[in-house]
Design an enzyme around this catalytic site. Structure first.
Site, PDB file in Angstrom:
ATOM      1  N   GLY A  73      32.061  25.195  37.611  1.00 46.17           N
ATOM      2  CA  GLY A  73      30.644  24.888  37.812  1.00 46.17           C
ATOM      3  C   GLY A  73      29.982  25.814  38.818  1.00 46.17           C
ATOM      4  O   GLY A  73      28.848  26.269  38.607  1.00 46.17           O
ATOM      5  N   CYS A 341      32.110  17.973  48.543  1.00 45.15           N
ATOM      6  CA  CYS A 341      31.858  19.268  49.178  1.00 45.15           C
ATOM      7  C   CYS A 341      31.190  19.077  50.524  1.00 45.15           C
ATOM      8  O   CYS A 341      31.186  19.947  51.369  1.00 45.15           O
ATOM      9  CB  CYS A 341      30.965  20.117  48.300  1.00 45.15           C
ATOM     10  SG  CYS A 341      31.525  20.153  46.631  1.00 45.15           S
TER      11      CYS A 341
END
Ligand SMILES: Cc1ncc(COP(=O)(O)O)c(C=O)c1O
Length: 410
Positions: A73, A341
């Site tokens: 991604g 993240c």
């Protein structure tokens, strides 16, 4: 004794389905050719890649030659934004090409936001649109933000933190009318709701495998035929010149197998358990709010789902989400606060701030993300243990003590 873990962090990554692994195995040890080699070993690998490309193209109603494999991604998002932006920058200037403006939202994944920030240092301008309290961007705001300089609109499809699914059809219409490209990051939504590049007027779509029980390190970028884009990674000219580098054949085969295994019945299974989880938490715990869309099953004007089938994100008053996650971990329940993240920072989530939460509300958030392997017993167990943990944390936290005191006085 360690009981089996309850993995409710599928928004971060998912377990590889054993059928996916089985499909991949021969390409490690038996059919390990380089797809660029002309011998039969190489051609077997090439055939496997092309078959996989067909599966992925079909799943979003695209043509095979509009799918480009990448490492995931992050790379697809970088390639989409930089590749299109620099395609305009590198053309001889004319009224049509002298464009340098990109539109996105404040709730994108970091790999879009950081790419946009970097593009700003390269002479591009970026508009970061607000979203409403459920996380939706208003297509009229996009329309108003488009100028003659606009190249591209990039809007995340399924938000990784709060599960909001943007109305792609309405945004796609605006972009088509105005003659600007429309990119969506569909890493969280792929195979969990419909994506149709024609109905939704999509020009670029980011996909990856590790959120759908495929391997990590493999993804794809859909690029509509005729879209102005230049390669971002140079080399031997693989992927029809757009993404050089020896193809990750095992990953590509696994990605396609994961797509083949995904189905409507899994969406229904996840949505049912998500509803049970959300309803159970809201009913049995005081002072908790659901973040993202407020209703579980609702659809927009075009019949598109508005909440990811596997996402539940809560904010608990007077509690640190980090502490809650720690206590859940002791019960072998894997959860997350904010996105994976972002989870290492102690900053309140920018997505939760963008939908209007205070720092305290954002810090009290907990994300539980399901998969098709999640069972009803697991959700029942979470609903059984969570109220007690919340009560205990409220009791021991300093803010909790004040809140308890105020509640008791009322
Ligand atoms: C919405 C979204 N976009 C992009 C990514 C990055 O994908 P990858 O891990 O394949 O680089 C993720 C994964 O965390 C995501 O959730």
């Amino acid at each position: 004794m360690r009981i089996k873990e309850i993995y409710l962090d599928n928004g971060a990554t998912t377990k590889v389905d054993t059928k996916v692994m089985e499909a991949m195995l021969p390409y490690f040890t038996e059919k390990y050719g380089n797809a660029s080699s002309s011998h039969s070993f190489g051609q077997d690998a090439k055939d496997a890649i092309e078959k996989a490309r067909r599966v992925i193209a079909k799943s979003i109603s695209a043509n095979d030659d509009e799918i480009y494999f990448t490492s995931g991604g992050t790379e697809s998002n970088n390639n989409a934004l930089k590749g299109v932006a620099f395609a305009f920058k590198s053309e001889p200037k004319s009224e049509k090409t002298n464009r340098n403006h990109i539109i996105t939202t404040k709730i994108e994944h970091k790999c879009i936001l950081e790419t946009c920030k970097w593009l700003e240092t390269q002479g591009f301008t970026v508009t970061y649109l607000d979203v409403d309290k459920e996380g939706f961007v208003n297509p009229d705001d996009i329309k108003k933000a488009i100028t003659p300089k606009t190249i591209l609109v990039s809007v995340i499809h399924g938000n990784n933190e709060i599960g909001t699914l943007q109305g792609l059809t309405a945004i796609g219409k605006v972009c088509r009318e105005k003659g600007v490209y429309f990119h969506t990051d569909a890493c969280q939504s792929y195979t969990k709701t419909e994506i149709d590049v024609n109905k939704q007027n999509l020009d670029l779509v980011t996909l990856n495998a590790h959120k759908i029980h495929g391997p990590k390190g493999i993804g794809a970028l859909y690029v509509r035929k005729g879209t102005k884009i230049i390669p971002w990674q140079h080399g031997g000219g693989h992927e029809r010149g757009l993404r050089s580098g020896t193809e990750n054949v095992t990953g590509i085969v696994g990605f396609a197998e994961a797509v083949k295994l995904a189905g409507k019945k899994h969406i229904e299974h996840m949505a049912k358990l998500r509803n049970k989880l959300i309803d159970g938490v809201l009913k049995n715990i005081e002072d908790v709010r659901i973040n993202g869309p407020s209703e579980n099953n609702y659809k927009n004007h075009y019949g598109e789902d508005k909440r990811l089938c596997n996402n539940a994100n809560f904010s608990f008053k007077a509690i640190e989400g980090e502490a809650l996650g720690g206590y859940l971990d002791q019960k072998w329940i894997c959860s997350s606060t904010g996105s994976a993240c972002n989870a290492r920072t102690l900053e309140p989530s920018y997505v939760l701030k963008a939908i209007g939460l205070t720092d305290e509300e954002a810090n009290g958030s907990l994300r539980l993300t399901l998969s098709r392997f999640t069972t009803e017993e697991e959700i029942d167990y979470v609903l059984k243990v969570l109220p007690g943990i919340v009560k205990k944390l409220r009791w021991i936290s300093p803010i909790g003590k004040v809140v308890n005191y105020i509640l008791k006085k009322q």
